[in-house]
Design a protein around this motif. Structure first.
Motif, mmCIF file in Angstrom:
data_model
loop_
_atom_site.group_PDB
_atom_site.id
_atom_site.type_symbol
_atom_site.label_atom_id
_atom_site.label_comp_id
_atom_site.label_asym_id
_atom_site.label_seq_id
_atom_site.Cartn_x
_atom_site.Cartn_y
_atom_site.Cartn_z
ATOM 1 N N TYR A 29 -7.440 -19.262 -25.224
ATOM 2 C CA TYR A 29 -6.309 -18.443 -24.788
ATOM 3 C C TYR A 29 -6.619 -17.664 -23.517
ATOM 4 C CZ TYR A 29 -3.438 -19.567 -28.762
ATOM 5 O OH TYR A 29 -2.680 -20.244 -29.666
ATOM 6 N N ALA A 30 -7.880 -17.474 -23.197
ATOM 7 C CA ALA A 30 -8.236 -16.786 -21.959
ATOM 8 C C ALA A 30 -7.999 -17.692 -20.748
ATOM 9 C CB ALA A 30 -9.694 -16.337 -22.002
ATOM 10 N N HIS A 31 -7.970 -19.011 -20.962
ATOM 11 C CA HIS A 31 -7.733 -19.983 -19.893
ATOM 12 C C HIS A 31 -6.535 -20.849 -20.285
ATOM 13 C CE1 HIS A 31 -11.506 -18.882 -18.048
ATOM 14 N NE2 HIS A 31 -12.090 -19.008 -19.229
ATOM 15 N N PRO A 32 -5.317 -20.345 -20.107
ATOM 16 C CA PRO A 32 -4.130 -21.072 -20.573
ATOM 17 C C PRO A 32 -3.925 -22.418 -19.877
ATOM 18 C CG PRO A 32 -3.488 -19.129 -19.315
ATOM 19 C CD PRO A 32 -4.967 -19.074 -19.504
ATOM 20 N N ALA A 33 -4.364 -22.561 -18.640
ATOM 21 C CA ALA A 33 -4.190 -23.844 -17.949
ATOM 22 C C ALA A 33 -4.982 -24.940 -18.661
ATOM 23 C CB ALA A 33 -4.622 -23.728 -16.502
ATOM 24 N N PHE A 34 -6.158 -24.605 -19.135
ATOM 25 C CA PHE A 34 -6.961 -25.585 -19.877
ATOM 26 C C PHE A 34 -6.265 -25.974 -21.171
ATOM 27 C CE2 PHE A 34 -10.118 -26.444 -23.195
ATOM 28 C CZ PHE A 34 -10.696 -27.578 -22.665
ATOM 29 N N LEU A 35 -5.681 -24.990 -21.846
ATOM 30 C CA LEU A 35 -4.979 -25.259 -23.098
ATOM 31 C C LEU A 35 -3.779 -26.166 -22.860
ATOM 32 C CD1 LEU A 35 -5.059 -24.628 -26.095
ATOM 33 C CD2 LEU A 35 -3.666 -22.623 -25.665
ATOM 34 N N VAL A 36 -3.025 -25.929 -21.784
ATOM 35 C CA VAL A 36 -1.867 -26.767 -21.461
ATOM 36 C C VAL A 36 -2.329 -28.189 -21.153
ATOM 37 C CG1 VAL A 36 -0.036 -27.139 -19.760
ATOM 38 C CG2 VAL A 36 -0.424 -24.856 -20.712
ATOM 39 N N THR A 37 -3.396 -28.330 -20.396
ATOM 40 C CA THR A 37 -3.926 -29.663 -20.077
ATOM 41 C C THR A 37 -4.363 -30.389 -21.344
ATOM 42 O OG1 THR A 37 -4.703 -28.849 -17.947
ATOM 43 C CG2 THR A 37 -5.663 -30.905 -18.740
ATOM 44 N N LEU A 38 -5.026 -29.684 -22.240
ATOM 45 C CA LEU A 38 -5.474 -30.282 -23.491
ATOM 46 C C LEU A 38 -4.292 -30.746 -24.334
ATOM 47 C CD1 LEU A 38 -7.945 -30.846 -25.303
ATOM 48 C CD2 LEU A 38 -7.589 -28.570 -26.295
ATOM 49 N N VAL A 39 -3.264 -29.928 -24.432
ATOM 50 C CA VAL A 39 -2.076 -30.294 -25.211
ATOM 51 C C VAL A 39 -1.371 -31.469 -24.576
ATOM 52 C CG1 VAL A 39 0.199 -29.481 -25.942
ATOM 53 C CG2 VAL A 39 -1.787 -28.011 -26.228
ATOM 54 N N ASP A 40 -1.280 -31.500 -23.257
ATOM 55 C CA ASP A 40 -0.645 -32.625 -22.563
ATOM 56 C C ASP A 40 -1.398 -33.932 -22.829
ATOM 57 O OD1 ASP A 40 1.405 -31.141 -21.518
ATOM 58 O OD2 ASP A 40 0.415 -30.827 -19.576
ATOM 59 N N GLN A 41 -2.716 -33.871 -22.835
ATOM 60 C CA GLN A 41 -3.501 -35.081 -23.095
ATOM 61 C C GLN A 41 -3.319 -35.559 -24.522
ATOM 62 O OE1 GLN A 41 -7.500 -34.087 -22.009
ATOM 63 N NE2 GLN A 41 -7.091 -34.290 -19.816
ATOM 64 N N VAL A 42 -3.279 -34.645 -25.467
ATOM 65 C CA VAL A 42 -3.057 -35.042 -26.870
ATOM 66 C C VAL A 42 -1.655 -35.604 -27.034
ATOM 67 C CG1 VAL A 42 -2.828 -34.140 -29.215
ATOM 68 C CG2 VAL A 42 -4.745 -33.408 -27.799
ATOM 69 N N TRP A 43 -0.662 -34.969 -26.422
ATOM 70 C CA TRP A 43 0.711 -35.415 -26.558
ATOM 71 C C TRP A 43 0.924 -36.791 -25.915
ATOM 72 C CZ3 TRP A 43 4.279 -34.404 -29.789
ATOM 73 C CH2 TRP A 43 5.592 -34.751 -29.539
ATOM 74 N N SER A 44 0.159 -37.109 -24.862
ATOM 75 C CA SER A 44 0.320 -38.406 -24.207
ATOM 76 C C SER A 44 -0.128 -39.563 -25.097
ATOM 77 C CB SER A 44 -0.454 -38.422 -22.888
ATOM 78 O OG SER A 44 -1.852 -38.424 -23.128
ATOM 79 N N CYS A 45 -0.871 -39.277 -26.142
ATOM 80 C CA CYS A 45 -1.277 -40.326 -27.074
ATOM 81 C C CYS A 45 -0.085 -40.848 -27.877
ATOM 82 C CB CYS A 45 -2.342 -39.811 -28.040
ATOM 83 S SG CYS A 45 -3.898 -39.410 -27.239
ATOM 84 N N PHE A 46 0.958 -40.063 -27.988
ATOM 85 C CA PHE A 46 2.135 -40.451 -28.767
ATOM 86 C C PHE A 46 3.186 -40.935 -27.824
ATOM 87 C CE2 PHE A 46 0.001 -37.053 -31.124
ATOM 88 C CZ PHE A 46 -0.322 -37.745 -32.275
#
Length: 46
Positions: A29-46
């Motif tokens: 949560y201290a680095h929200p850009a990393f969290l958004v990138t991680l979620v985008d990568q997971v979501w791209s699997c679907f």
């Protein structure tokens, strides 16, 4: 090793695991850009 010592070591281990998990969540949560990138990568699997 006495049973009381084992009990204290078990509690210390659980405490360390919980603190590590909380620290990891805080770092995400201290680095929200990393969290958004991680979620985008997971979501791209679907």
């Amino acid at each position: 090793m006495t049973p009381q010592m084992r009990h204290h070591l078990a509690h210390a281990g659980w405490l360390a695991a919980v603190l590590a998990a909380l620290g990891g969540v805080f770092m995400l949560y201290a680095h929200p850009a990393f969290l958004v990138t991680l979620v985008d990568q997971v979501w791209s699997c679907f």
